[in-house]
Design an enzyme around this catalytic site. Structure first.
Site, short mmCIF file in Angstrom:
data_model
loop_
_atom_site.label_atom_id
_atom_site.label_comp_id
_atom_site.label_asym_id
_atom_site.label_seq_id
_atom_site.Cartn_x
_atom_site.Cartn_y
_atom_site.Cartn_z
N TYR A 161 6.62 52.77 50.80
CA TYR A 161 5.59 53.63 51.41
C TYR A 161 4.83 52.92 52.52
O TYR A 161 4.63 53.48 53.60
CB TYR A 161 4.62 54.07 50.30
CG TYR A 161 3.42 54.85 50.77
CD1 TYR A 161 3.51 56.20 51.09
CD2 TYR A 161 2.16 54.24 50.84
CE1 TYR A 161 2.38 56.92 51.50
CE2 TYR A 161 1.04 54.95 51.23
CZ TYR A 161 1.15 56.29 51.56
OH TYR A 161 0.05 56.99 51.96
N LYS A 165 3.83 54.01 56.68
CA LYS A 165 2.50 54.23 57.23
C LYS A 165 2.19 53.24 58.36
O LYS A 165 1.48 53.58 59.31
CB LYS A 165 1.45 54.16 56.12
CG LYS A 165 1.54 55.33 55.16
CD LYS A 165 1.39 56.67 55.89
CE LYS A 165 1.34 57.85 54.95
NZ LYS A 165 1.12 59.13 55.66
#
Length: 258
Positions: A161, A165
């Site tokens: 993740y 980002k």
């Protein structure tokens, strides 16, 4: 009325931060909203209730279902905005997922899906919307991507993740350079831990919940509307000279080292 008369596209708008952004833009004067959502039964119900809530005072709301990791979804979003409103003034690229997983045992499908939704989806919708905004020059537009504090720090259960980002943050920086000549601004907002459905199960563990709260200096987790206000600011003329910037909205968690 900070965004009076503006047409705003929001991806992942049925719940959480996206929903709060839609409500905040309506509160501050947006007259047109294009709300993207996944299209499953729950998001369909949620987005229709939001549409009903926001279609007041002459405001018009269009909805577009689809998987943001499919490039055709972004093309549909722009087509609906063009047909309904003739333009897009603001894009909030918000759609994202965060399935917590152990690094050493993570199925590759989890990594690929997270990247496809969070990073690829942001690229697709930004490119598609920017092409319409280019046609609007010198009016241009404002693009805001929802990145994360995870663009700056690591997480043991977020090895798939955090890179996405960080990529979203970098995407906005490069888009600010690429699109500035068309009067298109590109910025990112980096939320800390915000209590939404995306992390509800993770935060249901009292130890994890309390640990996240203790890391903030304000002594609480964030709420979706804590993010929506800064997003509206970046979309407004108050931020007309702000581009390529990243705004950390985390209750002071990042600076709370000691």
């Amino acid at each position: 009325m900070l965004v009076s008369g503006k047409v705003v596209v929001i991806t992942g708008a049925s719940q959480g931060i996206g929903r709060a952004c839609a409500q905040e833009f309506a509160k501050y004067g947006a007259t047109g909203l294009v709300l993207h959502y996944l299209g499953d039964p729950r998001s369909e119900e949620d987005v229709q209730s939001l549409k009903k809530e926001l279609e007041t005072d002459g405001r018009k709301v269009a909805t577009v279902p689809g998987d943001i990791s499919d490039p055709s979804t972004s093309q549909k979003i722009v087509a609906v905005a063009r047909e309904t409103f003739g333009r897009i003034d603001v894009l909030v690229s918000n759609a994202g997922i965060c399935p917590f997983a152990e690094f050493l045992t993570m199925p590759l499908e989890t990594y690929h899906k997270t990247r496809a939704v969070n990073l690829d989806g942001s690229f697709y919708v930004t490119q598609a919307v920017a092409n319409l905004m280019k046609e609007q020059n010198p009016q241009g537009g404002s693009i805001i991507a929802i990145a994360s504090i995870s663009a700056l720090v690591g997480g043991a259960l977020q090895t798939h993740y955090t890179p996405t980002k960080a990529g979203v943050l970098s995407l906005m920086q490069s888009c600010a350079i690429a699109l500035g000549k068309y009067n298109i601004r590109a910025n990112s907002v980096l939320p800390g831990t915000i209590a939404t459905d995306i992390n509800k199960a993770h935060l249901s563990d009292p130890q994890i919940h309390n640990s996240n709260v203790s890391r903030t200096v304000l002594g609480r987790l964030g709420a979706p509307d804590d993010i929506a206000g800064p997003v509206v600011f970046l979309a407004s003329d108050l931020a007309k000279y702000v581009t390529g910037a990243s705004l950390l909205v985390d209750g002071g968690a990042f600076v709370n080292l000691q």
